[in-house]
Design an enzyme around this catalytic site. Structure first.
Site, PDB file in Angstrom:
ATOM      1  N   GLY A  20     -24.913 -17.864  58.384  1.00 53.64           N
ATOM      2  CA  GLY A  20     -23.986 -18.958  58.662  1.00 53.64           C
ATOM      3  C   GLY A  20     -22.557 -18.753  58.205  1.00 53.64           C
ATOM      4  O   GLY A  20     -21.845 -19.728  57.962  1.00 53.64           O
ATOM      5  N   SER A  21     -22.105 -17.505  58.130  1.00 51.97           N
ATOM      6  CA  SER A  21     -20.709 -17.309  57.714  1.00 51.97           C
ATOM      7  C   SER A  21     -19.744 -17.746  58.824  1.00 51.97           C
ATOM      8  O   SER A  21     -18.652 -18.249  58.534  1.00 51.97           O
ATOM      9  CB  SER A  21     -20.444 -15.866  57.290  1.00 51.97           C
ATOM     10  OG  SER A  21     -20.402 -15.007  58.395  1.00 51.97           O
ATOM     11  N   ASN A  22     -20.143 -17.590  60.078  1.00 50.57           N
ATOM     12  CA  ASN A  22     -19.279 -18.092  61.154  1.00 50.57           C
ATOM     13  C   ASN A  22     -19.242 -19.617  61.158  1.00 50.57           C
ATOM     14  O   ASN A  22     -18.194 -20.218  61.419  1.00 50.57           O
ATOM     15  CB  ASN A  22     -19.723 -17.540  62.513  1.00 50.57           C
ATOM     16  CG  ASN A  22     -19.167 -16.151  62.767  1.00 50.57           C
ATOM     17  OD1 ASN A  22     -17.975 -15.989  63.007  1.00 50.57           O
ATOM     18  ND2 ASN A  22     -20.019 -15.140  62.669  1.00 50.57           N
ATOM     19  N   LYS A  73     -40.927 -21.696  76.113  1.00 47.44           N
ATOM     20  CA  LYS A  73     -39.484 -21.729  75.844  1.00 47.44           C
ATOM     21  C   LYS A  73     -38.817 -22.958  76.465  1.00 47.44           C
ATOM     22  O   LYS A  73     -37.922 -23.565  75.881  1.00 47.44           O
ATOM     23  CB  LYS A  73     -38.853 -20.459  76.405  1.00 47.44           C
ATOM     24  CG  LYS A  73     -37.400 -20.284  76.034  1.00 47.44           C
ATOM     25  CD  LYS A  73     -36.935 -18.876  76.331  1.00 47.44           C
ATOM     26  CE  LYS A  73     -35.522 -18.714  75.846  1.00 47.44           C
ATOM     27  NZ  LYS A  73     -35.290 -17.457  75.177  1.00 47.44           N
ATOM     28  N   MET A  98     -30.484 -15.880  67.005  1.00 45.84           N
ATOM     29  CA  MET A  98     -31.122 -14.618  67.390  1.00 45.84           C
ATOM     30  C   MET A  98     -32.132 -14.769  68.535  1.00 45.84           C
ATOM     31  O   MET A  98     -33.177 -14.120  68.530  1.00 45.84           O
ATOM     32  CB  MET A  98     -31.806 -13.994  66.159  1.00 45.84           C
ATOM     33  CG  MET A  98     -30.855 -13.684  65.024  1.00 45.84           C
ATOM     34  SD  MET A  98     -29.481 -12.615  65.527  1.00 45.84           S
ATOM     35  CE  MET A  98     -30.364 -11.065  65.655  1.00 45.84           C
ATOM     36  N   ARG A  99     -31.808 -15.613  69.499  1.00 46.04           N
ATOM     37  CA  ARG A  99     -32.687 -15.781  70.660  1.00 46.04           C
ATOM     38  C   ARG A  99     -31.855 -15.801  71.925  1.00 46.04           C
ATOM     39  O   ARG A  99     -30.708 -16.251  71.889  1.00 46.04           O
ATOM     40  CB  ARG A  99     -33.400 -17.142  70.603  1.00 46.04           C
ATOM     41  CG  ARG A  99     -34.520 -17.155  69.695  1.00 46.04           C
ATOM     42  CD  ARG A  99     -35.147 -18.521  69.533  1.00 46.04           C
ATOM     43  NE  ARG A  99     -36.009 -18.381  68.403  1.00 46.04           N
ATOM     44  CZ  ARG A  99     -37.230 -17.884  68.463  1.00 46.04           C
ATOM     45  NH1 ARG A  99     -37.770 -17.570  69.613  1.00 46.04           N
ATOM     46  NH2 ARG A  99     -37.932 -17.709  67.369  1.00 46.04           N
ATOM     47  N   LEU A 100     -32.496 -15.384  73.003  1.00 43.91           N
ATOM     48  CA  LEU A 100     -31.811 -15.487  74.289  1.00 43.91           C
ATOM     49  C   LEU A 100     -31.874 -16.940  74.746  1.00 43.91           C
ATOM     50  O   LEU A 100     -32.899 -17.607  74.572  1.00 43.91           O
ATOM     51  CB  LEU A 100     -32.481 -14.587  75.325  1.00 43.91           C
ATOM     52  CG  LEU A 100     -32.271 -13.088  75.107  1.00 43.91           C
ATOM     53  CD1 LEU A 100     -33.019 -12.301  76.172  1.00 43.91           C
ATOM     54  CD2 LEU A 100     -30.790 -12.745  75.112  1.00 43.91           C
ATOM     55  N   ASN A 115     -20.645 -17.779  72.497  1.00 47.48           N
ATOM     56  CA  ASN A 115     -21.263 -16.888  71.512  1.00 47.48           C
ATOM     57  C   ASN A 115     -20.203 -15.938  70.983  1.00 47.48           C
ATOM     58  O   ASN A 115     -19.186 -15.710  71.615  1.00 47.48           O
ATOM     59  CB  ASN A 115     -22.382 -16.091  72.199  1.00 47.48           C
ATOM     60  CG  ASN A 115     -23.117 -15.180  71.234  1.00 47.48           C
ATOM     61  OD1 ASN A 115     -23.405 -15.568  70.100  1.00 47.48           O
ATOM     62  ND2 ASN A 115     -23.413 -13.959  71.661  1.00 47.48           N
ATOM     63  N   HIS A 117     -20.040 -11.943  69.529  1.00 47.04           N
ATOM     64  CA  HIS A 117     -20.826 -10.713  69.443  1.00 47.04           C
ATOM     65  C   HIS A 117     -20.008  -9.661  68.687  1.00 47.04           C
ATOM     66  O   HIS A 117     -18.816  -9.493  68.969  1.00 47.04           O
ATOM     67  CB  HIS A 117     -21.165 -10.219  70.855  1.00 47.04           C
ATOM     68  CG  HIS A 117     -21.987  -8.987  70.842  1.00 47.04           C
ATOM     69  ND1 HIS A 117     -23.330  -8.993  70.500  1.00 47.04           N
ATOM     70  CD2 HIS A 117     -21.669  -7.690  71.079  1.00 47.04           C
ATOM     71  CE1 HIS A 117     -23.790  -7.760  70.551  1.00 47.04           C
ATOM     72  NE2 HIS A 117     -22.815  -6.947  70.892  1.00 47.04           N
TER      73      HIS A 117
HETATM   74  C1  GRF Z   1     -22.337 -12.148  63.371  1.00 48.31           C
HETATM   75  O1  GRF Z   1     -22.066 -10.806  63.150  1.00 48.31           O
HETATM   76  C2  GRF Z   1     -22.226 -12.485  64.835  1.00 48.31           C
HETATM   77  O2  GRF Z   1     -21.299 -11.691  65.511  1.00 48.31           O
HETATM   78  C3  GRF Z   1     -23.601 -12.176  65.350  1.00 48.31           C
HETATM   79  O3  GRF Z   1     -24.474 -12.545  64.313  1.00 48.31           O
HETATM   80  C4  GRF Z   1     -23.785 -12.518  63.060  1.00 48.31           C
HETATM   81  C5  GRF Z   1     -23.937 -13.875  62.460  1.00 48.31           C
HETATM   82  O4  GRF Z   1     -23.444 -13.946  61.157  1.00 48.31           O
HETATM   83  N1  GRF Z   1     -23.843 -12.870  66.598  1.00 48.31           N
HETATM   84  P1  GRF Z   1     -23.330 -15.340  60.414  1.00 48.31           P
HETATM   85  O5  GRF Z   1     -24.725 -15.954  60.400  1.00 48.31           O
HETATM   86  O6  GRF Z   1     -22.356 -16.193  61.168  1.00 48.31           O
HETATM   87  O7  GRF Z   1     -22.861 -15.004  59.042  1.00 48.31           O
END
Ligand code: GRF
Length: 208
Positions: A20-22, A73, A98-100, A115, A117
């Site tokens: 969850g850093s983002n 799903k 982490m899922r499509l 998203n 990436h």
């Molecule tokens: C990040 O590197 C993002 O680009 C990828 O998954 C990671 C998530 O990191 N999709 P965080 O959970 O936001 O720290």
């Protein structure tokens, strides 16, 4: 050409599976008034995801929705959609989810799911993007904010940031360098959406 959002305060739902850093970076951008938005809801598919604790600390409503509790799903995503509707959200922000994304969610929130990436798409989609970049031998990688479509990291690109790949880089070292940029660019891309400046022309994103 379609306009994705009208100008105004965004109501965001964050979908995440881990650290969850983002999520934190987006919260900070909101606090510092760099982003006109509110995170109204956090959903995780993982019970012990640290992002849920982070949401709790910030007094943001959060739910663990376990895919294994649903027959398929479609049913799992219907449950997510129910929550998203309840909270009247404008955009779904994937942050380490982490899922499509399946058909149900894509249909309910077309061009409203974004998203980030950790590579310069269309290079190195999917898992372990940083290791893929190192193994390929590129001199620059970075991160990409994009709309989600039915492929793997294949949707229209909103913004990108470039980061050098150093000769001695491990995947972890590169990931850390990319993450610094992720935290900036995700909030910037969201702010463009809050200002109603993002249009889609085929698969090209136009920023007006
Ligand atoms: C990040 O590197 C993002 O680009 C990828 O998954 C990671 C998530 O990191 N999709 P965080 O959970 O936001 O720290």
């Amino acid at each position: 050409m379609i306009r994705i959002t009208k100008p105004g305060r965004l109501r965001l739902a964050v979908l995440a599976s881990g650290r969850g850093s983002n999520f934190e970076a987006i919260c900070q951008a909101i606090e510092e008034e760099r982003l006109n938005a509110e995170i109204v809801l956090v959903i995780s598919d993982k019970k012990n995801a640290p992002v849920l604790n982070k949401a709790q600390t910030r007094k943001i409503d959060f739910f663990h929705i376990a895919p294994e509790d649903y027959p398929d799903k479609a049913a799992y995503e219907q449950e997510i959609i129910k929550r998203l509707k309840e909270y009247d959200i404008t955009l779904v922000v994937l942050a380490g989810y982490m899922r499509l994304i399946g058909k149900e969610l894509l249909k309910a929130y077309q061009w409203k799911i974004i998203n980030i990436h950790p590579a310069l798409l269309p290079s190195f989609p999917g898992l372990n993007a940083q290791q893929q970049a190192i193994d390929y031998g590129v001199k620059f990688s970075g991160c990409t904010v994009h709309f989600v479509d039915d492929g793997v990291d294949s949707g229209p690109i909103i913004m990108q940031r470039v980061v050098p790949v150093l000769p001695e880089d491990s995947a972890e070292a590169l990931a850390e360098r990319i993450l610094i940029e992720e935290h900036q660019v995700y909030a910037e891309a969201l702010q463009l959406l809050a200002k109603g400046q993002i249009y889609l022309d085929g698969r090209r994103v136009i920023i007006k």
